[in-house]
Write a protein that holds these residues in place. Structure first.
Motif, short mmCIF file in Angstrom:
data_model
loop_
_atom_site.label_atom_id
_atom_site.label_comp_id
_atom_site.label_asym_id
_atom_site.label_seq_id
_atom_site.Cartn_x
_atom_site.Cartn_y
_atom_site.Cartn_z
N ALA A 89 5.17 5.05 12.45
CA ALA A 89 5.84 6.35 12.40
C ALA A 89 6.30 6.70 10.99
N ALA A 90 6.72 5.70 10.22
CA ALA A 90 7.21 5.95 8.86
C ALA A 90 6.11 6.53 7.97
N VAL A 91 4.88 6.08 8.17
CA VAL A 91 3.76 6.59 7.37
C VAL A 91 3.50 8.06 7.71
N TYR A 92 3.53 8.39 9.00
CA TYR A 92 3.36 9.81 9.38
C TYR A 92 4.47 10.67 8.80
N ARG B 241 0.83 -1.20 0.00
CA ARG B 241 0.00 0.00 0.00
C ARG B 241 0.87 1.26 0.00
N ALA B 242 1.97 1.23 0.74
CA ALA B 242 2.88 2.37 0.73
C ALA B 242 3.51 2.56 -0.65
N GLN B 243 3.77 1.44 -1.34
CA GLN B 243 4.32 1.53 -2.70
C GLN B 243 3.30 2.14 -3.66
N LEU B 244 2.03 1.78 -3.48
CA LEU B 244 0.99 2.37 -4.32
C LEU B 244 0.85 3.85 -4.01
N PHE C 234 4.91 15.23 11.22
CA PHE C 234 6.28 14.96 11.67
C PHE C 234 6.35 14.81 13.18
N LYS C 235 5.60 15.63 13.90
CA LYS C 235 5.59 15.51 15.37
C LYS C 235 4.99 14.18 15.81
N LYS C 236 3.96 13.73 15.10
CA LYS C 236 3.36 12.44 15.42
C LYS C 236 4.36 11.31 15.19
N PRO D 269 10.72 8.29 19.00
CA PRO D 269 11.57 9.43 19.38
C PRO D 269 12.99 9.36 18.82
N LYS D 270 13.44 8.18 18.39
CA LYS D 270 14.80 8.04 17.87
C LYS D 270 14.84 8.13 16.34
N ASN D 271 13.74 8.53 15.74
CA ASN D 271 13.66 8.60 14.28
C ASN D 271 14.37 9.86 13.79
#
Length: 620
Positions: free
Chosen positions: A543-546, A512-515, A566-568, A574-576
């Motif tokens: 977190a990657a989707v946000y 789905r992320a690829q689409l 980005f805050k979400k 928190p280590k992203n």
């Protein structure tokens, strides 16, 4: 006279330093076998375990690392150590694996040398001879099967649990055969070393059982004189139970977590405990065959699942194996006790991964690393008895036997060197595997990934196509094939394949992320956002989707949604570091300078080597 004294002097040097010389020989045999493994790349699970692991690459505290992977905490620590020293230079990771393997080989030598000394003397064995433990250790060192644990970097967990396992056993044996004060020291050392074994890999939980068996085999009569000694194995069971409780039961985690380094969305199915057990009845004889004749080794066997005990391919090997064991065990126990102990060691150390605990992959060569020590020793001790009888009948056969042993070791070294060539890269590994498991979809898929990575696009397309033909429900193969067509500007075909992947598995986040990314590349931002929002419906803590949503909102210049996304992402992770950078850039972009500086300070704290962060702070 001078020649006699010279020869006597040389013999005295050999006797005094025999162990040292034997260990040197073991080391150089291993170095010859594995010298070409050091140039190998990261392959298979190495990519997820090391290359893409934030746990390895981030400056996390010990408590944070413990939370990430408490069941294999010690191996994770060694990868972090490796990364701190050499970043992602695979040569150094290979060298550490090799060193652990050599130390394990030394422990095998000392362990079986000690067992030979404490066991009742057989009719043809000498307690003083180190030859049999030496041969056992050399074969253990250079056996081609060990490449799946030594050359395969992420299987360091297997090497490390074996190190603690063998050391615990050795210290326990020493605790039973020395003076009281020394015995107490060795006993508590063996107990202490059990703990890191239990948090290195799940195989460590079989340690108490092998200690109990060892105590019975070699110290039963000694224990009868002081029955309190029968309780010595008990603390090992209590310790293992305690660690198991705190790691798994108290945390409500899954004991013996089933893992795989590859996405296997299509073609996976749950294997029941019964099916797994019935299949292992076939797998174990095959393991023995590989130990005796290590040809056509394979990282991913296409091994059929057995659904019933009464199928001929299950019940026949079971009856045959049971009959051999029942007939030979009493004889070996009386006359060749180290041999029968070695066989029991083989089965006990294999039990965690070859019993009723179902794992997705029913067979893997690296599972034989520790058990092989017991099996090899059993074969060596049994063969030695036959050889001694042959030499008694004809002394000239001694030279032939020596030549045979040297030839076997040389052959194993050659096979190991050749097998290391297969482990050199993802492409060489999966090209070899496809030849041996051509009808396994996962193998075709992995070769497709490896082919695309080195620019062999047409071969990648063919392999993904083969994976789909073999398993029409392999959604990741559709997704990757769609990605290639998208890169070739065949957008209709790519769109169709992405939707095929989602029709197979609606909840496949990668597809789905690829689409969504496909829509973004087509500048259809709202359609892309809808796909990301669908992911968040069933995976709200992604977190990657946000982070990706924040990027799209930034492109659309939607201030509030950008910053909130980005805050979400940072709140969830928190280590992203990527999300932190994006948040700082977006705050700077929208004119929130003070808040941008605040998050930049967090970024610097997370990664002090971030040159961009320093440049911003010193050049506002």
């Amino acid at each position: 006279m001078i020649a006699y004294l010279k020869n006597k002097f040389q013999m005295d040097i050999w006797r005094r330093n025999k162990t040292f010389f034997l260990l040197i020989l073991i080391y150089f045999a291993g170095l010859i076998a594995y010298f070409n493994s050091f140039s190998g790349e990261f392959v298979f699970d190495d990519i997820n375990t090391i290359v893409n692991s934030r746990a390895v690459k981030s400056n996390l505290s010990l408590s944070s690392l413990w939370e990430i992977n408490h069941s294999r905490f010690i191996p994770l620590l060694t990868f972090v150590f490796n990364y701190r020293l050499n970043q992602l230079n695979p040569e150094n990771y290979h060298f550490i694996n090799f060193l652990i393997h050599i130390v394990n080989s030394f422990l095998v030598f000392f362990l079986f040398n000690t067992i030979l000394k404490i066991s009742p003397p057989g009719p043809d064995t000498s307690k003083k001879s180190s030859l049999l433990p030496f041969i056992t250790a050399v074969i253990f060192t250079v056996h081609p099967l060990q490449t799946s644990a030594v050359s395969y970097i992420s299987q360091r967990a297997t090497l490390i649990v074996s190190f603690f396992y063998l050391m615990t056993l050795l210290f326990y044996l020493l605790s039973k055969s020395g003076k009281l004060k020394i015995s107490i020291i060795f006993y508590f050392l063996s107990l202490a070393i059990t703990i890191p074994a239990l948090i290195s890999k799940e195989n460590g939980y079989s340690l108490p059982l092998i200690i109990l068996v060892t105590d019975y085999f070699f110290f039963f009569r000694q224990n009868l004189k002081n029955k309190i000694r029968f309780l010595k194995p008990l603390p090992f069971f209590i310790l293992a139970g305690t660690v198991f409780y705190f790691i798994y039961l108290q945390r409500a985690g899954a004991p013996f977590e089933v893992t795989t380094g590859l996405s296997m969305t299509g073609g996976d199915r749950i294997i029941t405990r019964q099916e797994y057990l019935f299949t292992q009845i076939k797998v174990i004889p095959f393991y023995i065959y590989l130990l005796l004749l290590p040809l056509n080794l394979n990282v991913d066997y296409d091994f059929p699942i057995s659904k019933t005990f009464f199928s001929p391919d299950v019940i026949i090997p079971f009856i045959f194996s049971l009959a051999i064991f029942v007939i030979s065990a009493p004889i070996l126990y009386k006359k060749r006790r180290p041999a029968i102990w070695g066989l029991i060691f083989f089965f006990i150390t294999l039990s965690v991964e070859s019993s009723i605990i179902p794992i997705k992959d029913v067979i893997f060569e690296h599972r034989l690393y520790l058990p092989s020590a017991g099996f090899i020793s059993a074969v060596v001790f049994i063969a030695s008895a036959v050889v001694i009888q042959m030499i008694k009948k004809n002394k000239k056969t001694g030279n032939l036997i020596n030549l045979t042993v040297i030839s076997i070791i040389t052959l194993y070294i050659v096979l190991t060197v050749n097998r290391n060539k297969v482990w050199q890269s993802e492409y060489s590994l999966w090209s070899d595997t496809v030849k041996k498991s051509p009808k396994k979809a996962r193998v075709r898929y992995n070769l497709g990934v490896a082919s695309y990575a080195i620019g062999k696009t047409e071969e990648a397309k063919a392999e993904f196509g083969q994976a789909i033909n073999l398993d029409p429900h392999y959604s990741d193969a559709y997704r990757n094939l769609g990605f290639i067509f998208e890169r070739e500007n065949n957008f209709n075909k790519a769109y169709s394949l992405y939707n095929d992947a989602l029709s197979i598995n609606f909840y496949n986040t990668k597809s789905r992320a690829q689409l969504a990314a496909f829509y973004i590349n087509q500048k259809k931002y709202n359609e892309g956002i809808l796909q990301y929002l669908k992911i968040l419906e069933y995976d709200p803590k992604n977190a990657a989707v946000y982070n990706d949503l924040g990027i799209i909102y930034l492109i659309q210049n939607r201030q509030e949604e950008t910053i909130n996304s980005f805050k979400k992402a940072i709140k969830l992770d928190p280590k992203n570091e990527i999300a932190l950078k994006n948040l700082v850039n977006s705050l700077w972009h929208f004119g929130f300078d003070d808040e941008a500086r605040k998050y930049y300070l967090k970024l610097i704290k997370l990664n002090p080597e971030n040159s961009q962060a320093y440049q911003f702070m010193f050049n506002p």
